[in-house]
Scaffold this motif. Structure first.
Motif, PDB file in Angstrom:
ATOM      1  N   SER A   1       0.867  -1.172   0.000  1.00  0.00           N
ATOM      2  CA  SER A   1       0.000   0.000   0.000  1.00  0.00           C
ATOM      3  C   SER A   1       0.908   1.228   0.000  1.00  0.00           C
ATOM      4  N   PHE A   2       0.657   2.077  -0.981  1.00  0.00           N
ATOM      5  CA  PHE A   2       1.524   3.224  -1.246  1.00  0.00           C
ATOM      6  C   PHE A   2       1.374   4.288  -0.155  1.00  0.00           C
ATOM      7  N   LEU A   3       2.483   4.959   0.165  1.00  0.00           N
ATOM      8  CA  LEU A   3       2.431   6.133   1.055  1.00  0.00           C
ATOM      9  C   LEU A   3       2.899   7.346   0.253  1.00  0.00           C
ATOM     10  N   PRO A   4       2.113   8.425   0.214  1.00  0.00           N
ATOM     11  CA  PRO A   4       2.479   9.568  -0.612  1.00  0.00           C
ATOM     12  C   PRO A   4       3.731  10.280  -0.114  1.00  0.00           C
ATOM     13  N   VAL A   5       4.351  11.040  -1.018  1.00  0.00           N
ATOM     14  CA  VAL A   5       5.574  11.788  -0.694  1.00  0.00           C
ATOM     15  C   VAL A   5       5.343  12.689   0.520  1.00  0.00           C
ATOM     16  N   GLU A   6       4.183  13.346   0.575  1.00  0.00           N
ATOM     17  CA  GLU A   6       3.913  14.279   1.678  1.00  0.00           C
ATOM     18  C   GLU A   6       3.921  13.532   3.013  1.00  0.00           C
ATOM     19  N   TYR A   7       3.412  12.309   3.011  1.00  0.00           N
ATOM     20  CA  TYR A   7       3.431  11.534   4.257  1.00  0.00           C
ATOM     21  C   TYR A   7       4.879  11.183   4.631  1.00  0.00           C
ATOM     22  N   LEU A   8       5.655  10.791   3.635  1.00  0.00           N
ATOM     23  CA  LEU A   8       7.046  10.410   3.937  1.00  0.00           C
ATOM     24  C   LEU A   8       7.830  11.604   4.482  1.00  0.00           C
ATOM     25  N   GLU A   9       7.557  12.804   3.964  1.00  0.00           N
ATOM     26  CA  GLU A   9       8.241  13.992   4.516  1.00  0.00           C
ATOM     27  C   GLU A   9       7.896  14.160   6.000  1.00  0.00           C
ATOM     28  N   LYS A  10       6.611  14.061   6.309  1.00  0.00           N
ATOM     29  CA  LYS A  10       6.208  14.208   7.726  1.00  0.00           C
ATOM     30  C   LYS A  10       6.865  13.110   8.570  1.00  0.00           C
ATOM     31  N   HIS A  11       6.888  11.905   7.986  1.00  0.00           N
ATOM     32  CA  HIS A  11       7.461  10.772   8.720  1.00  0.00           C
ATOM     33  C   HIS A  11       8.942  11.014   9.020  1.00  0.00           C
ATOM     34  N   ILE A  12       9.660  11.563   8.046  1.00  0.00           N
ATOM     35  CA  ILE A  12      11.100  11.850   8.249  1.00  0.00           C
ATOM     36  C   ILE A  12      11.269  12.903   9.353  1.00  0.00           C
ATOM     37  N   ASP A  13      10.426  13.929   9.338  1.00  0.00           N
ATOM     38  CA  ASP A  13      10.487  14.952  10.406  1.00  0.00           C
ATOM     39  C   ASP A  13      10.344  14.293  11.777  1.00  0.00           C
ATOM     40  N   ARG A  14       9.409  13.387  11.868  1.00  0.00           N
ATOM     41  CA  ARG A  14       9.130  12.734  13.162  1.00  0.00           C
ATOM     42  C   ARG A  14      10.269  11.794  13.561  1.00  0.00           C
ATOM     43  N   MET A  15      10.795  11.059  12.585  1.00  0.00           N
ATOM     44  CA  MET A  15      11.953  10.205  12.883  1.00  0.00           C
ATOM     45  C   MET A  15      13.079  11.033  13.483  1.00  0.00           C
ATOM     46  N   ALA A  16      13.333  12.184  12.857  1.00  0.00           N
ATOM     47  CA  ALA A  16      14.470  13.016  13.277  1.00  0.00           C
ATOM     48  C   ALA A  16      14.326  13.462  14.730  1.00  0.00           C
ATOM     49  N   VAL A  17      13.093  13.758  15.148  1.00  0.00           N
ATOM     50  CA  VAL A  17      12.876  14.225  16.524  1.00  0.00           C
ATOM     51  C   VAL A  17      13.356  13.168  17.534  1.00  0.00           C
ATOM     52  N   PHE A  18      13.256  11.889  17.140  1.00  0.00           N
ATOM     53  CA  PHE A  18      13.656  10.808  18.046  1.00  0.00           C
ATOM     54  C   PHE A  18      15.010  10.192  17.661  1.00  0.00           C
ATOM     55  N   LYS A  19      15.729  10.892  16.789  1.00  0.00           N
ATOM     56  CA  LYS A  19      17.103  10.503  16.426  1.00  0.00           C
ATOM     57  C   LYS A  19      17.158   9.152  15.705  1.00  0.00           C
ATOM     58  N   LEU A  20      16.044   8.771  15.051  1.00  0.00           N
ATOM     59  CA  LEU A  20      16.065   7.594  14.175  1.00  0.00           C
ATOM     60  C   LEU A  20      16.755   8.013  12.879  1.00  0.00           C
ATOM     61  N   ASN A  21      17.633   7.148  12.346  1.00  0.00           N
ATOM     62  CA  ASN A  21      18.461   7.643  11.235  1.00  0.00           C
ATOM     63  C   ASN A  21      18.431   6.809   9.963  1.00  0.00           C
ATOM     64  N   ARG A  22      17.629   5.745   9.890  1.00  0.00           N
ATOM     65  CA  ARG A  22      17.543   4.962   8.654  1.00  0.00           C
ATOM     66  C   ARG A  22      16.077   4.739   8.281  1.00  0.00           C
ATOM     67  N   LEU A  23      15.700   5.220   7.102  1.00  0.00           N
ATOM     68  CA  LEU A  23      14.358   4.942   6.573  1.00  0.00           C
ATOM     69  C   LEU A  23      14.507   3.954   5.427  1.00  0.00           C
ATOM     70  N   HIS A  24      14.125   2.705   5.692  1.00  0.00           N
ATOM     71  CA  HIS A  24      14.199   1.631   4.700  1.00  0.00           C
ATOM     72  C   HIS A  24      12.865   1.621   3.954  1.00  0.00           C
ATOM     73  N   LEU A  25      12.930   1.836   2.643  1.00  0.00           N
ATOM     74  CA  LEU A  25      11.690   1.803   1.853  1.00  0.00           C
ATOM     75  C   LEU A  25      11.625   0.480   1.093  1.00  0.00           C
ATOM     76  N   HIS A  26      10.618  -0.320   1.420  1.00  0.00           N
ATOM     77  CA  HIS A  26      10.378  -1.592   0.729  1.00  0.00           C
ATOM     78  C   HIS A  26       9.584  -1.237  -0.535  1.00  0.00           C
ATOM     79  N   LEU A  27      10.330  -1.024  -1.632  1.00  0.00           N
ATOM     80  CA  LEU A  27       9.752  -0.356  -2.811  1.00  0.00           C
ATOM     81  C   LEU A  27       9.067  -1.295  -3.783  1.00  0.00           C
ATOM     82  N   THR A  28       9.328  -2.585  -3.669  1.00  0.00           N
ATOM     83  CA  THR A  28       8.744  -3.515  -4.646  1.00  0.00           C
ATOM     84  C   THR A  28       8.277  -4.775  -3.936  1.00  0.00           C
ATOM     85  N   ASP A  29       7.186  -5.308  -4.424  1.00  0.00           N
ATOM     86  CA  ASP A  29       6.701  -6.583  -3.890  1.00  0.00           C
ATOM     87  C   ASP A  29       5.708  -7.155  -4.902  1.00  0.00           C
TER      88      ASP A  29
END
Ligand code: ACM
Length: 531
Positions: free
Chosen positions: A198-226
């Motif tokens: 199930s696809f997640l839009p670019v705008e969601y991924l931007e918000k998600h990255i902002d939130r990751m950064a607040v908690f010092k998470l540093n790797r976003l693995h995108l499972h791009l194909t299935d």
């Protein structure tokens, strides 16, 4: 669903009482009264259940002074308080990302003007090897001083400051004086998002990255194909997105990312201290690719339609046609490498039985080496002959990995009964439950200890999207559990406790609100909605 299923066998780690240190349960210490009082209340509650008999060193303080997640490695409170209504930044050259993050933070809190009481905030690069690549120091006295060896370290320091400040504007800000020295236990603190089912839009991924950064998470693995979808534009093979981008799991969202969008996301993430790690899952989980380019399948394969089911483990590249499969794989990976600067590239390798499987993984991993990158392969790839630098990602609790560890393969730890957060926040939450019928509640997740895995580079939670089809549902599965993932990756077991985490994370709810997160109202954090 998932073809291989091993249920968890590790026990739940019991709560220790690190949060009671520096309180009447521990030694008196030098803290000022309000903190003692707050800690006293927390400890009295805890003591009612177990008795606060342990007397240990001060490491964890009570909110509001130190509600930081992940908990800093070392914190020394001082006696005073810094009051201010504006902040003047003095930033060293070579700190573009931290300066940008700080500027945004101060603007959001209305601290960037010329308020009556101004303090100076120094951003400095220092030659302090003990801070490593991501560590930082934060000193608050009559000024605020953030120092680190790198821009990435300073970014983390800005996030700690953000958590110490209120989430909303106010007329005057007050910060307790203190000194923090901090650095992560693991270099890999990740979350994998399945954007293929199930696809997640670019705008969601931007918000998600902002939130990751607040908690010092540093790797976003995108499972791009299935099987259910192909989400990355590959210019040499346009049908991958024209056909493969149009399907999704039943009820899920279709779509794909252009290369331009992905490059934008890579830069957006880099500016926030996050590396995007792409995964092209091969040689199984490829129905979307087979539906797009039928020649990748063996001649006897009858079903070449797009797929929207949940079961997997049936589709595979025709490994008996190396002259067709390997040029495709190489061409795709060349475009992937050109988009993503990540040193590590994930080549999949899960849930497929094929006599030529090990050969495929070895050849594809070697291609990555030739391209100057490090392959990551799901644990099953441990049967392949790869360079010891190839990273294996563990996902079944108890998978026999000792031989691969003996060969020196680094590990990313994602044992499903602790870190598959497509599973419920609580037993009975609708959705995935194949790995652990009781779900993966916050406390369970927090009890995972990476320490026994000697070659672990870190941990990564995974959000599979068979049953997670909307942004709100993704949020509800990710938060607050990702904050616990962040703490497991940042702090070794002796430095943290669930009781302390609950206390600190409970106090950070306004930060998640300010970020617009539609989190699970976790009862352990006192966030449950009234009945
Ligand atoms: C996986 O869950 N098949 C990696």
């Amino acid at each position: 669903m998932h073809a291989v299923q091993h249920l968890a066998s590790r026990g739940v780690v019991s709560v220790n009482w690190a949060s009671c240190r520096a309180t009447p349960c521990g030694r008196a210490g030098t803290m000022r009264l309000p903190f003692k009082l707050h800690a006293l209340i927390v400890c009295l509650v805890a003591a009612a259940a177990s008795g606060c008999t342990q007397r240990t060193a001060v490491t964890e303080l009570a909110p509001p002074l130190t509600s930081i997640v992940p908990i800093p490695q070392s914190m020394q409170p001082a006696a005073g308080e810094l009051r201010f209504s504006s902040v003047k930044v003095e930033a060293a050259a070579g700190t573009p990302h931290a300066t940008q993050a700080l500027t945004e933070l101060l603007a959001r809190l209305g601290l960037n003007g010329s308020g009556a009481t101004s303090v100076t905030l120094h951003l400095e690069l220092v030659d302090a090897p003990e801070l490593g690549e991501e560590g930082y120091r934060l000193v608050i006295d009559d000024a605020i001083r953030l120092s680190a060896r790198t821009d990435a370290g300073l970014l983390h320091g800005v996030q700690s400051l953000r958590q110490l400040l209120p989430a909303q504007k106010q007329a005057e800000h007050r910060l307790a004086q203190l000194a923090i020295r901090d650095a992560p236990a693991y270099r890999w603190r990740g979350i994998s998002l399945d954007v293929a089912r199930s696809f997640l839009p670019v705008e969601y991924l931007e918000k998600h990255i902002d939130r990751m950064a607040v908690f010092k998470l540093n790797r976003l693995h995108l499972h791009l194909t299935d099987d259910q979808g192909w989400r990355i534009e590959i210019k040499r093979y346009p049908k991958l997105v024209e056909i493969g981008g149009r399907s999704a799991v039943e009820g899920g969202r279709a779509g794909y990312y252009t290369q331009e969008q992905l490059k934008h996301l890579v830069a957006y993430a880099q500016a926030r201290g996050v590396t995007i790690v792409p995964e092209i899952d091969m040689p199984g989980h490829v129905q979307a690719a087979l539906a797009s380019y039928n020649e990748l399948a063996c001649a006897d394969v009858k079903n070449l339609s797009p797929y929207s089911g949940v079961e997997v483990g049936f589709s595979v590249f025709c490994l008996e046609k190396p002259e067709v499969v390997y040029p495709f794989v190489r061409n795709v990976l060349e475009e992937v490498v050109a988009i993503f600067p990540s040193q590590e590239i994930h080549i999949g390798g899960d849930e497929i039985k094929d006599p030529l499987y090990a050969d495929f993984v070895a050849r594809t991993a070697a291609m990555m080496d030739e391209m100057g990158r490090t392959p990551i392969v799901w644990e099953e790839g441990s049967v392949a002959d790869m360079k010891p630098s190839a990273i294996l990602q563990l996902w079944n609790d108890g998978y026999a990995i000792d031989a691969a560890v003996a060969k020196g393969h680094p590990l990313i730890l994602s044992p499903c009964s602790y870190l598959y957060i497509d599973h419920g926040n609580y037993a009975g939450q609708p959705g995935a439950d194949w790995c652990r019928a009781e779900g993966v509640p916050l406390k369970r997740l927090y009890s995972f200890d990476p320490a026994p895995f000697k070659t672990a580079v870190g941990i990564e939670a995974a959000l599979w999207t068979e049953f997670v089809h909307a942004d709100a549902s993704a949020d509800e599965h990710l938060w607050p559990r990702l904050a616990a993932v962040a703490e497991l990756g940042w702090n070794p077991a002796g430095q943290r406790s669930y009781a302390g985490f609950v206390q600190r994370m409970g106090a950070l709810r306004p930060q998640l609100d300010a970020l617009g997160v539609q989190y699970h109202p976790e009862p352990d954090l006192g966030w449950a909605k009234p009945e």
